[in-house]
Design a protein around this motif. Structure first.
Motif, mmCIF file in Angstrom:
data_model
loop_
_atom_site.group_PDB
_atom_site.id
_atom_site.type_symbol
_atom_site.label_atom_id
_atom_site.label_comp_id
_atom_site.label_asym_id
_atom_site.label_seq_id
_atom_site.Cartn_x
_atom_site.Cartn_y
_atom_site.Cartn_z
ATOM 1 N N THR A 29 45.344 34.823 39.252
ATOM 2 C CA THR A 29 44.584 35.468 38.539
ATOM 3 C C THR A 29 43.303 36.021 39.006
ATOM 4 N N THR A 30 42.816 35.145 39.899
ATOM 5 C CA THR A 30 41.740 35.491 40.686
ATOM 6 C C THR A 30 41.771 36.558 41.636
ATOM 7 N N TYR A 39 52.423 20.744 35.999
ATOM 8 C CA TYR A 39 51.696 21.666 35.215
ATOM 9 C C TYR A 39 50.366 21.807 35.889
ATOM 10 N N GLY A 40 49.812 20.797 36.611
ATOM 11 C CA GLY A 40 48.901 21.022 37.451
ATOM 12 C C GLY A 40 48.854 22.019 38.378
ATOM 13 N N LEU A 66 48.913 25.462 37.254
ATOM 14 C CA LEU A 66 47.485 26.044 36.804
ATOM 15 C C LEU A 66 46.968 26.284 38.112
ATOM 16 N N VAL A 67 46.950 25.817 38.967
ATOM 17 C CA VAL A 67 46.318 26.117 40.324
ATOM 18 C C VAL A 67 47.164 27.443 40.778
ATOM 19 N N ILE A 92 40.923 30.622 33.906
ATOM 20 C CA ILE A 92 42.149 31.513 33.843
ATOM 21 C C ILE A 92 42.145 32.445 32.652
ATOM 22 N N TRP A 109 40.038 18.123 34.066
ATOM 23 C CA TRP A 109 40.218 18.935 35.235
ATOM 24 C C TRP A 109 41.210 20.041 34.872
ATOM 25 N N MET A 110 42.142 19.914 34.111
ATOM 26 C CA MET A 110 43.184 20.750 33.879
ATOM 27 C C MET A 110 42.555 21.719 32.785
ATOM 28 N N ILE A 170 40.196 24.283 34.847
ATOM 29 C CA ILE A 170 41.116 25.113 35.517
ATOM 30 C C ILE A 170 41.413 26.225 34.205
ATOM 31 N N TRP A 199 38.283 38.868 30.714
ATOM 32 C CA TRP A 199 37.347 39.669 31.652
ATOM 33 C C TRP A 199 38.031 41.051 32.116
ATOM 34 N N MET A 200 39.294 40.795 32.550
ATOM 35 C CA MET A 200 40.243 41.870 33.172
ATOM 36 C C MET A 200 40.698 42.587 32.082
ATOM 37 N N ARG A 215 48.419 29.672 38.886
ATOM 38 C CA ARG A 215 47.985 30.658 38.088
ATOM 39 C C ARG A 215 46.588 31.311 38.310
ATOM 40 N N LEU A 216 45.757 30.138 38.489
ATOM 41 C CA LEU A 216 44.456 30.483 38.868
ATOM 42 C C LEU A 216 44.422 31.461 40.106
ATOM 43 N N LEU A 252 34.269 35.806 38.307
ATOM 44 C CA LEU A 252 34.245 35.413 39.632
ATOM 45 C C LEU A 252 33.296 34.831 40.257
ATOM 46 N N LEU A 309 38.996 34.676 33.077
ATOM 47 C CA LEU A 309 39.321 35.873 34.023
ATOM 48 C C LEU A 309 40.228 37.070 33.373
ATOM 49 N N ALA A 314 44.060 38.840 41.254
ATOM 50 C CA ALA A 314 43.974 40.281 40.241
ATOM 51 C C ALA A 314 42.656 40.486 39.724
ATOM 52 N N ALA A 315 41.789 39.650 39.453
ATOM 53 C CA ALA A 315 40.286 39.993 39.045
ATOM 54 C C ALA A 315 39.715 40.503 40.280
#
Lengths: 45, 264
Positions: free
Chosen positions: A29-30, A18-19, A22-23, B238, B230-231, B234, B244-245, A25-26, B20, B241, A32-33
């Motif tokens: 998404t970043t 899952y971790g 998440l990384v 997500i 931490w999760m 993150i 925002w998009m 997906r981030l 961002l 973002l 794409a943003a």
């Protein structure tokens, strides 16, 4: 001990997967943003 | 307007609201939390598997206790509690902000993962202890019901709708689902259950675990809580973002439609 190892493996495996997801997906998404920001004429870091 | 005149305006376009843009402190906080969580979890595994002694009654199976209550703690008392508080703050008119809705959504998603870990690690402990992988015991059933309700919460958030309507109904569902948390906690007292009673958070608040076993359990609680933090950081980014998009795309579409109306 095999049940103990299975318990640790399953729990930490799920949390690890899952971790990692998440990384991933981030990052996705970043990117794409950033594209959206560029299309809007904004400067991106 | 000439292109030369338009160029400086693009360079000075407002970016302060963009997720961002992040402060160096936020970046370092996230990294340090992740690193400490990783080191703590590895230390818990080493201590739990190879350093602490076996239990007189449970033998080596007690080693599962260093992670199973930790993931349950995070799911029930940290993630779902935080989601409920955030939902309540969203519903309260004076504190209503998209931040609370995003925080609740992120907290529930991460909490669901920890809830799944709770059920799986508990089931693996239950097989050699009780002889079955699963029993319709009060605590197990209430924990499974909690998972189903919060999966429903996540499904509800995926239904296309106005963001404010979605946030409101999600908040109500969250506040309803979290009512099951005290049922899970007190189930071992209210009913005759297979599941053992609380080892640390019992009625007398006197921990039934000592020495290196207690310290390893505490380290597991702290490390898994940091893993959750931490999760959450993150997952929140997500969501921010995506919002925002999504908001920007809607504004762009409206602007394009208005421009078409002006031209025609």
């Amino acid at each position: 001990m095999r049940y103990v190892y299975a318990g640790y493996g399953a729990t930490l495996g799920i949390l690890g997967l899952y971790g990692a997801s998440l990384v991933w997906r981030l990052r996705k998404t970043t990117h794409a943003a950033r594209r959206v920001a560029t299309s809007r004429g904004e400067t991106t870091p | 307007m000439t292109l030369e005149a338009a160029a400086p305006a693009q360079e000075t376009a407002p970016v302060a609201t963009s997720p961002l843009v992040r402060s160096p402190r936020a970046v370092w906080t996230e990294r340090i939390v992740g690193l400490v969580a990783l080191v703590g979890t590895v230390a818990t595994v080493i201590l739990g598997l190879w350093v602490t002694p076996p239990d007189q009654v449970q033998g080596d199976l007690v080693r599962l206790v260093y992670i199973h209550p930790g993931v349950a703690w995070v799911a029930l008392y940290v993630a779902f509690a935080l989601a409920a508080i955030s939902s309540a703050l969203y519903l309260w008119p004076r504190t209503r902000a998209r931040f609370w809705d995003r925080l609740a959504a992120a907290s529930v998603e991460v909490g669901v993962i920890f809830n799944i870990c709770t059920l799986i690690s508990g089931s693996i402990w239950g097989k050699p202890t009780w002889g079955v992988w699963w029993a319709w015991d009060a605590r197990l059933t209430a924990t499974a019901a909690l998972l189903v309700m919060f999966l429903g919460y996540l499904a509800l958030r995926r239904v296309p709708s106005d963001p404010e309507v979605r946030a409101k109904r999600s908040a109500f569902v969250c506040l309803f689902a979290v009512l099951d948390v005290p049922v899970v906690h007190f189930s071992v007292l209210w009913w005759k259950t297979l599941h053992q009673g609380a080892t640390v958070l019992n009625a007398n608040l006197s921990p039934q675990i000592h020495g290196s076993m207690a310290w390893t359990l505490l380290l597991g609680f702290l490390s898994l809580t940091l893993v959750f933090v931490w999760m959450l950081l993150i997952r929140y980014r997500i969501g921010a973002l995506e919002d925002w998009m999504g908001g920007g795309e809607l504004e762009d579409a409206l602007a394009a439609r208005q421009a078409e109306g002006v031209r025609s």
